[in-house]
Design a protein around this motif. Sequence first.
Motif, PDB file in Angstrom:
ATOM      1  N   ARG A 176       0.842  -1.189   0.000  1.00 14.63           N
ATOM      2  CA  ARG A 176       0.000   0.000   0.000  1.00 14.63           C
ATOM      3  C   ARG A 176       0.884   1.247   0.000  1.00 14.63           C
ATOM      4  N   PRO A 177       0.427   2.307  -0.678  1.00 13.49           N
ATOM      5  CA  PRO A 177      -0.811   2.374  -1.451  1.00 13.49           C
ATOM      6  C   PRO A 177      -0.696   1.623  -2.773  1.00 13.49           C
ATOM      7  N   LEU A 178      -1.837   1.183  -3.282  1.00 14.45           N
ATOM      8  CA  LEU A 178      -1.835   0.439  -4.539  1.00 14.45           C
ATOM      9  C   LEU A 178      -1.323   1.299  -5.692  1.00 14.45           C
ATOM     10  N   ALA A 179      -1.517   2.594  -5.611  1.00 14.36           N
ATOM     11  CA  ALA A 179      -1.022   3.476  -6.670  1.00 14.36           C
ATOM     12  C   ALA A 179       0.484   3.349  -6.847  1.00 14.36           C
ATOM     13  N   LEU A 180       1.193   2.991  -5.784  1.00 14.58           N
ATOM     14  CA  LEU A 180       2.640   2.786  -5.871  1.00 14.58           C
ATOM     15  C   LEU A 180       2.981   1.323  -6.110  1.00 14.58           C
ATOM     16  N   SER A 181       2.316   0.413  -5.410  1.00 13.17           N
ATOM     17  CA  SER A 181       2.692  -1.000  -5.531  1.00 13.17           C
ATOM     18  C   SER A 181       2.333  -1.568  -6.901  1.00 13.17           C
ATOM     19  N   LYS A 182       1.336  -1.001  -7.563  1.00 10.73           N
ATOM     20  CA  LYS A 182       0.929  -1.493  -8.881  1.00 10.73           C
ATOM     21  C   LYS A 182       1.348  -0.555 -10.016  1.00 10.73           C
ATOM     22  N   LYS A 183       2.163   0.442  -9.685  1.00 11.70           N
ATOM     23  CA  LYS A 183       2.550   1.426 -10.697  1.00 11.70           C
ATOM     24  C   LYS A 183       3.286   0.791 -11.876  1.00 11.70           C
ATOM     25  N   ALA A 184       4.183  -0.157 -11.605  1.00 11.70           N
ATOM     26  CA  ALA A 184       4.927  -0.794 -12.695  1.00 11.70           C
ATOM     27  C   ALA A 184       3.988  -1.497 -13.666  1.00 11.70           C
ATOM     28  N   LEU A 185       2.969  -2.162 -13.131  1.00 11.23           N
ATOM     29  CA  LEU A 185       1.981  -2.838 -13.980  1.00 11.23           C
ATOM     30  C   LEU A 185       1.164  -1.833 -14.777  1.00 11.23           C
ATOM     31  N   ILE A 186       0.695  -0.812 -14.109  1.00 11.86           N
ATOM     32  CA  ILE A 186      -0.167   0.165 -14.770  1.00 11.86           C
ATOM     33  C   ILE A 186       0.598   0.923 -15.848  1.00 11.86           C
ATOM     34  N   ASP A 187       1.834   1.298 -15.558  1.00 14.22           N
ATOM     35  CA  ASP A 187       2.650   1.987 -16.562  1.00 14.22           C
ATOM     36  C   ASP A 187       2.885   1.095 -17.780  1.00 14.22           C
ATOM     37  N   ALA A 188       3.167  -0.180 -17.527  1.00 11.98           N
ATOM     38  CA  ALA A 188       3.390  -1.112 -18.640  1.00 11.98           C
ATOM     39  C   ALA A 188       2.116  -1.292 -19.452  1.00 11.98           C
ATOM     40  N   ALA A 189       0.961  -1.310 -18.778  1.00 12.11           N
ATOM     41  CA  ALA A 189      -0.310  -1.477 -19.486  1.00 12.11           C
ATOM     42  C   ALA A 189      -0.619  -0.286 -20.376  1.00 12.11           C
ATOM     43  N   LYS A 190      -0.265   0.910 -19.928  1.00  7.69           N
ATOM     44  CA  LYS A 190      -0.501   2.094 -20.750  1.00  7.69           C
ATOM     45  C   LYS A 190       0.342   2.058 -22.024  1.00  7.69           C
ATOM     46  N   TRP A 191       1.488   1.388 -21.958  1.00  4.85           N
ATOM     47  CA  TRP A 191       2.337   1.211 -23.140  1.00  4.85           C
ATOM     48  C   TRP A 191       1.821   0.085 -24.030  1.00  4.85           C
ATOM     49  N   ALA A 192       1.211  -0.933 -23.434  1.00  2.00           N
ATOM     50  CA  ALA A 192       0.900  -2.174 -24.140  1.00  2.00           C
ATOM     51  C   ALA A 192      -0.404  -2.100 -24.924  1.00  2.00           C
ATOM     52  N   ASP A 193      -0.497  -2.974 -25.903  1.00  2.79           N
ATOM     53  CA  ASP A 193      -1.748  -3.233 -26.609  1.00  2.79           C
ATOM     54  C   ASP A 193      -2.455  -4.454 -26.039  1.00  2.79           C
ATOM     55  N   ILE A 194      -1.665  -5.426 -25.592  1.00  2.00           N
ATOM     56  CA  ILE A 194      -2.182  -6.713 -25.130  1.00  2.00           C
ATOM     57  C   ILE A 194      -1.510  -7.063 -23.809  1.00  2.00           C
ATOM     58  N   ALA A 195      -2.295  -7.570 -22.849  1.00  2.00           N
ATOM     59  CA  ALA A 195      -1.759  -8.043 -21.574  1.00  2.00           C
ATOM     60  C   ALA A 195      -2.089  -9.527 -21.421  1.00  2.00           C
ATOM     61  N   ILE A 196      -1.083 -10.314 -21.057  1.00  4.19           N
ATOM     62  CA  ILE A 196      -1.266 -11.755 -20.894  1.00  4.19           C
ATOM     63  C   ILE A 196      -0.726 -12.162 -19.531  1.00  4.19           C
ATOM     64  N   GLY A 197      -1.587 -12.761 -18.709  1.00  2.00           N
ATOM     65  CA  GLY A 197      -1.206 -13.189 -17.376  1.00  2.00           C
ATOM     66  C   GLY A 197      -0.975 -14.688 -17.321  1.00  2.00           C
ATOM     67  N   PHE A 198      -0.018 -15.098 -16.514  1.00  2.00           N
ATOM     68  CA  PHE A 198       0.362 -16.497 -16.432  1.00  2.00           C
ATOM     69  C   PHE A 198       0.073 -17.104 -15.067  1.00  2.00           C
ATOM     70  N   GLU A 199      -1.024 -16.632 -14.431  1.00  2.00           N
ATOM     71  CA  GLU A 199      -1.545 -17.305 -13.252  1.00  2.00           C
ATOM     72  C   GLU A 199      -2.040 -18.702 -13.658  1.00  2.00           C
ATOM     73  N   ASP A 200      -2.279 -19.551 -12.655  1.00  2.00           N
ATOM     74  CA  ASP A 200      -2.745 -20.901 -12.955  1.00  2.00           C
ATOM     75  C   ASP A 200      -4.252 -20.971 -13.157  1.00  2.00           C
ATOM     76  N   GLY A 201      -4.974 -19.873 -13.038  1.00  2.00           N
ATOM     77  CA  GLY A 201      -6.412 -19.870 -13.280  1.00  2.00           C
ATOM     78  C   GLY A 201      -7.130 -20.855 -12.378  1.00  2.00           C
ATOM     79  N   ASP A 202      -8.009 -21.659 -12.966  1.00  2.00           N
ATOM     80  CA  ASP A 202      -8.705 -22.668 -12.172  1.00  2.00           C
ATOM     81  C   ASP A 202      -7.974 -24.000 -12.179  1.00  2.00           C
ATOM     82  N   GLY A 203      -6.717 -23.989 -12.665  1.00  2.00           N
ATOM     83  CA  GLY A 203      -5.901 -25.198 -12.637  1.00  2.00           C
ATOM     84  C   GLY A 203      -6.130 -26.155 -13.780  1.00  2.00           C
ATOM     85  N   LYS A 204      -6.992 -25.800 -14.721  1.00  2.58           N
ATOM     86  CA  LYS A 204      -7.307 -26.688 -15.840  1.00  2.58           C
ATOM     87  C   LYS A 204      -6.691 -26.150 -17.137  1.00  2.58           C
ATOM     88  N   PRO A 205      -6.014 -27.012 -17.907  1.00  5.04           N
ATOM     89  CA  PRO A 205      -5.431 -26.542 -19.170  1.00  5.04           C
ATOM     90  C   PRO A 205      -6.470 -26.248 -20.240  1.00  5.04           C
TER      91      PRO A 205
END
Length: 429
Positions: A176-205
Amino acid sequence: MKKFLFLFLSLLFTHAAIAQLSPTETKIIEHIDSSNPQAIKLLEKIVNINSGTMNFTGVRQVAETLLPEFIQLGFNAHFEDGSVFNRAGHLIAELRGGSGPNILLIGHLDTVFAANSPFQQFKLLDNNLASGPGISDMKGGDIIILQSLRALKAAHQLDDMNITVVMTGDEELSGRPLALSKKALIDAAKWADIAIGFEDGDGKPTTANISRRGTIDWTLTVKGIAAHSSQVFSKSVGAGAIYEASRILNSFYQQLRSEPLLTFNPGRMMAGTDVTNEKSTNTGTTFGKNNVVAQSAIVTGDIRSLSLEQLNRVKEKMRRIVANHLANTNSEIEFGEGYPPMAPTQGNKKLLNLYSQISEDLGQGKVVAVNPLDAGAADVSFTANDVEMALDGLGLSGSGGHTVNETADLSALPAQSKRAALLLYRLKQ
């Protein structure tokens, strides 16, 4: 570029639906197969480094293990210190080649397992199954990112791409604050066209996330008049804080349940003559007597919503309910910061269709969208409002996340790396 991306991907999907694997794609796949033992070895190495969110040394050690891998691939990579938001920090790697869309790849370095957790080591259970802290959530996803990029490099397809990788060090317990802890993500998103996350989701391929519900906290504070219980409901005393809190909560229950895919939950309640609420530890104290009308009540909870529009509508409904207070009571509701929702946009659906087609081209079958009710909040949500397309859940299949029973299917590692690598390759074309 972003305004042309949806049409571009529509054309690309139409082509991909009838395309066979090209020689370049075959080379990408062969590299992943041949290098899979090294990928598993690196996965074991970082799983064996405790990186519970508040173990700053461990989080840094995972980053320091992965940074040379990105540098070797030609990325400008560094570790961004997180002291200003009371966390270890983030790994950030950038590649600028000038061809194709700007793509953001998202991972995280931390796990839910603290330094004193008994669950500390990678363990091979059989030929395809392994356990370990963070193996699927989400160190396996971090390895899939690297495997995909290595394969593209081997096929001479990486150097002219535009890619930013952000692996956060506080996904499991945000600074906290999220404005600082997530700044790197938000700045990268403003540059990007597409965002792809590699979480495991619901665990199913067979699934991926085109949407994630956002989550924010709320705190309800209620004040009444302390008096002898014999005077409750009288004109001079009124109903007291507990009845007023009950009215509000019941009204939430009655009036908000019709909202699709919305959940709202009161998690803690403290009431009586005197109450305290310790937000940092999620604890509190109460004092009161059965023969005294309650003077105070505090209720804390959360809201999970599918879109910002829904969240704002629900917040306004809750404010109106709170404002309609009983006589001689006064109530306030405050909303905290949290994870924004990732709505199921047409762009996200189109990206899933392309990913699913790649899976079919590889003989792995279709990939469908995860039900938002089965998907928690994740870092990708902080990017969703700034990109044309977003997709998450491309990480390593597993089960038992956040528990000592966390396992991953190692046979899925090369399979899911192939899908990710071909997705990046086809997006480049």
